[in-house]
Write a protein that holds these residues in place. Structure first.
Motif, PDB file in Angstrom:
ATOM      1  N   UNK A   1       0.857  -1.186   0.000  1.00 44.55           N
ATOM      2  CA  UNK A   1       0.000   0.000   0.000  1.00 44.55           C
ATOM      3  C   UNK A   1       0.896   1.239   0.000  1.00 44.55           C
ATOM      4  N   UNK A   2       1.238   1.684  -1.184  1.00 46.65           N
ATOM      5  CA  UNK A   2       2.195   2.783  -1.329  1.00 46.65           C
ATOM      6  C   UNK A   2       1.712   3.781  -2.381  1.00 46.65           C
ATOM      7  N   UNK A   3       2.314   4.958  -2.321  1.00 46.50           N
ATOM      8  CA  UNK A   3       2.099   5.965  -3.356  1.00 46.50           C
ATOM      9  C   UNK A   3       3.396   6.076  -4.153  1.00 46.50           C
ATOM     10  N   UNK A   4       3.391   5.655  -5.404  1.00 50.79           N
ATOM     11  CA  UNK A   4       4.628   5.606  -6.200  1.00 50.79           C
ATOM     12  C   UNK A   4       5.392   6.918  -6.245  1.00 50.79           C
ATOM     13  N   UNK A   5       4.693   8.034  -6.389  1.00 55.95           N
ATOM     14  CA  UNK A   5       5.396   9.305  -6.489  1.00 55.95           C
ATOM     15  C   UNK A   5       6.157   9.618  -5.200  1.00 55.95           C
ATOM     16  N   UNK A   6       5.613   9.216  -4.059  1.00 51.52           N
ATOM     17  CA  UNK A   6       6.304   9.428  -2.794  1.00 51.52           C
ATOM     18  C   UNK A   6       7.532   8.533  -2.683  1.00 51.52           C
ATOM     19  N   UNK A   7       7.397   7.298  -3.145  1.00 51.07           N
ATOM     20  CA  UNK A   7       8.520   6.359  -3.112  1.00 51.07           C
ATOM     21  C   UNK A   7       9.656   6.871  -3.983  1.00 51.07           C
ATOM     22  N   UNK A   8       9.346   7.356  -5.160  1.00 49.05           N
ATOM     23  CA  UNK A   8      10.372   7.845  -6.082  1.00 49.05           C
ATOM     24  C   UNK A   8      11.076   9.075  -5.502  1.00 49.05           C
ATOM     25  N   UNK A   9      10.302   9.983  -4.924  1.00 57.48           N
ATOM     26  CA  UNK A   9      10.927  11.159  -4.294  1.00 57.48           C
ATOM     27  C   UNK A   9      11.823  10.747  -3.136  1.00 57.48           C
ATOM     28  N   UNK A  10      11.369   9.781  -2.360  1.00 62.55           N
ATOM     29  CA  UNK A  10      12.156   9.291  -1.233  1.00 62.55           C
ATOM     30  C   UNK A  10      13.453   8.663  -1.727  1.00 62.55           C
ATOM     31  N   UNK A  11      13.371   7.813  -2.744  1.00 64.03           N
ATOM     32  CA  UNK A  11      14.558   7.162  -3.286  1.00 64.03           C
ATOM     33  C   UNK A  11      15.541   8.188  -3.833  1.00 64.03           C
ATOM     34  N   UNK A  12      15.018   9.194  -4.503  1.00 65.22           N
ATOM     35  CA  UNK A  12      15.881  10.233  -5.058  1.00 65.22           C
ATOM     36  C   UNK A  12      16.617  10.983  -3.954  1.00 65.22           C
ATOM     37  N   UNK A  13      15.909  11.285  -2.876  1.00 58.89           N
ATOM     38  CA  UNK A  13      16.536  12.012  -1.757  1.00 58.89           C
ATOM     39  C   UNK A  13      17.573  11.147  -1.041  1.00 58.89           C
ATOM     40  N   UNK A  14      17.240   9.896  -0.792  1.00 58.03           N
ATOM     41  CA  UNK A  14      18.137   9.017  -0.029  1.00 58.03           C
ATOM     42  C   UNK A  14      19.419   8.686  -0.786  1.00 58.03           C
ATOM     43  N   UNK A  15      19.350   8.693  -2.105  1.00 61.04           N
ATOM     44  CA  UNK A  15      20.504   8.273  -2.913  1.00 61.04           C
ATOM     45  C   UNK A  15      21.102   9.421  -3.721  1.00 61.04           C
ATOM     46  N   UNK A  16      20.817  10.647  -3.325  1.00 59.09           N
ATOM     47  CA  UNK A  16      21.249  11.822  -4.096  1.00 59.09           C
ATOM     48  C   UNK A  16      22.758  11.887  -4.290  1.00 59.09           C
ATOM     49  N   UNK A  17      23.531  11.397  -3.314  1.00 59.75           N
ATOM     50  CA  UNK A  17      24.986  11.477  -3.417  1.00 59.75           C
ATOM     51  C   UNK A  17      25.628  10.154  -3.829  1.00 59.75           C
ATOM     52  N   UNK A  18      24.820   9.200  -4.274  1.00 57.30           N
ATOM     53  CA  UNK A  18      25.357   7.917  -4.730  1.00 57.30           C
ATOM     54  C   UNK A  18      25.859   8.061  -6.168  1.00 57.30           C
ATOM     55  N   UNK A  19      27.083   7.671  -6.406  1.00 55.14           N
ATOM     56  CA  UNK A  19      27.675   7.816  -7.738  1.00 55.14           C
ATOM     57  C   UNK A  19      27.655   6.493  -8.502  1.00 55.14           C
TER      58      UNK A  19
END
Length: 412
Positions: A193-211
């Motif tokens: 039970x998730x909202x995809x747009x929230x998951x994508x924003x979360x993933x983007x924030x958590x991995x912003x400095x991953x190269x």
């Protein structure tokens, strides 16, 4: 069952695969690292599994204790595993805690590999190897791969060897982590039970400095050897024997038929169960398929009194010959299909298990399959498809014979 997939790739290369399951109140998420023991250098055999342990041992933001307590504070059902081709970390929580669960797992993907924890965990891994070698089924399985795939990375065990683990350094593991856990070699899978747009924003924030590493996964298909391999181990009181034949790899068009065939021959209530186990020849015998990215194995195996090796081997071959000669009975095909349907349907109703299904599909096919697609493939299995499969992948040629136990059989 309605399936609603959202697939998105971040700028750093991290793929995010989401299935919305509105009828549940929980959510599961996991990070798939597309690397396993067959991707290791020989001198670092076992590093993938060792690293899996170390990802629970401390990050730049959490200690080992804090990681483990954080899972329990959410009431998370969590785990991780390493295979020859992948490593997967995952957790299942109520939907309100999905963000916390995802953040914790993301943090673990950037393990600090603390040297004191590394030194302690090395001892744990060595004990795990010793324990595995004390179980005849584990020893035989590893010995089987060592010989069937001799000379190929698929030959060495997921746990590695005592000498490679002893020599492995923290710096070697750190370099492996940086390359194989780069975002362009990871997939974040989410179901529930998730909202995809929230998951994508979360993933983007958590991995912003991953190269990204810019490294594509390259594997050389193994060649299956023929012949036999015998390992005399006097400390055991029983003998494990196995007959090994070529089978299709994961994602092959005959995938479901291959699974059905193995189940008819050697699964629950199978021919091998009733004619060999229930006949008293072996306390444990069966048949199953091992599927890798580019190849597969059909394994007929059993445990027996060392004096009965010949009888067990012939009994296994007899069941294989009769299945090929007579084909499966309609009730056998229907039974294994119904078991498979139930398994797929039940798993699809729980985010924890559906997550693993999606992960497997993404790694095998590059994209997830709906439950309806998976069930349709099961429905397509017929008695004739089993006959066709056995013609394409015969199990009556000599194959590769493996024998482990106190008796040196067959004699060289």
């Amino acid at each position: 069952m309605k399936n609603d997939f959202v697939i998105h790739t971040l700028e750093n290369g991290l793929r995010v695969v989401i299935e919305v399951m509105p009828g549940v109140r929980s959510a599961a998420c996991g990070f798939l690292a597309r690397t396993g023991s067959r991707d290791e250098d020989p001198q670092m055999a076992g590093v993938s599994h060792f690293l899996e342990h170390m990802c629970f041992k401390g990050t730049h933001h959490r200690t080992c204790e804090q990681i483990n307590i954080a899972f329990d504070e959410m009431g998370s059902l969590y785990n991780a595993f390493t295979s020859k081709e992948r490593t997967f970390y995952y957790g299942w929580v109520r939907d309100a805690d999905l963000e916390r669960q995802t953040e914790l797992l993301a943090d673990m993907m950037r393990s600090a590999l603390p040297q004191p924890e590394f030194d302690v965990e090395k001892k744990v891994i060595l004990e795990e190897i010793a324990m595995s070698n004390d179980q005849i089924s584990h020893l035989a399985y590893d010995f089987l791969h060592e010989n069937v795939f001799a000379g190929h990375p698929a030959a060495w065990p997921v746990l590695g060897f005592a000498d490679t683990i002893e020599k492995l350094t923290r710096d070697q593991m750190d370099a492996y982590l940086a390359e194989r856990y780069a975002p362009d070699n990871l997939v974040l899978v989410v179901a529930g039970r998730v909202r995809p747009e929230q998951v994508i924003r979360l993933a983007s924030r958590l991995t912003a400095d991953w190269l990204p590493a810019g490294r594509s996964r390259s594997r050389i298909p193994p060649v299956l050897n023929a012949g036999q391999a015998v390992k005399k181990v006097e400390r055991f009181h029983q003998q494990e024997i196995a007959l090994v034949f070529a089978a299709p790899g994961a994602g092959h068009p005959m995938d479901e038929t291959a699974e059905a065939t193995a189940s008819i021959l050697g699964g629950g209530n199978s021919r091998i169960f009733w004619n060999i186990v229930q006949a008293g020849l072996s306390p444990r015998a069966g048949a199953w398929r091992v599927a890798y990215e580019d190849c597969g194995l059909t394994i007929l195996s059993g445990l027996c009194d060392p004096a009965n090796c010949e009888k067990l081997a012939e009994a296994l071959r007899k069941e294989a010959r009769e299945l090929i000669a007579q084909g499966p009975e309609p009730h056998e095909v229907q039974r294994v299909k119904n078991k498979r349907r139930t398994s797929l349907a039940v798993e699809a109703e729980a985010p924890y298990y559906r997550l693993v299904q999606i992960m497997d599909d993404v790694d095998t096919y590059g994209q997830p399959r709906s439950v309806e697609q998976r069930l349709a493939e099961v429905d397509a299995v017929t008695g004739q498809s089993v006959v066709d499969y056995l013609e394409a992948f015969p199990i009556t040629d000599p194959g590769f014979l493996v024998s482990v136990g106190p008796r040196e059989w067959p004699a060289s």
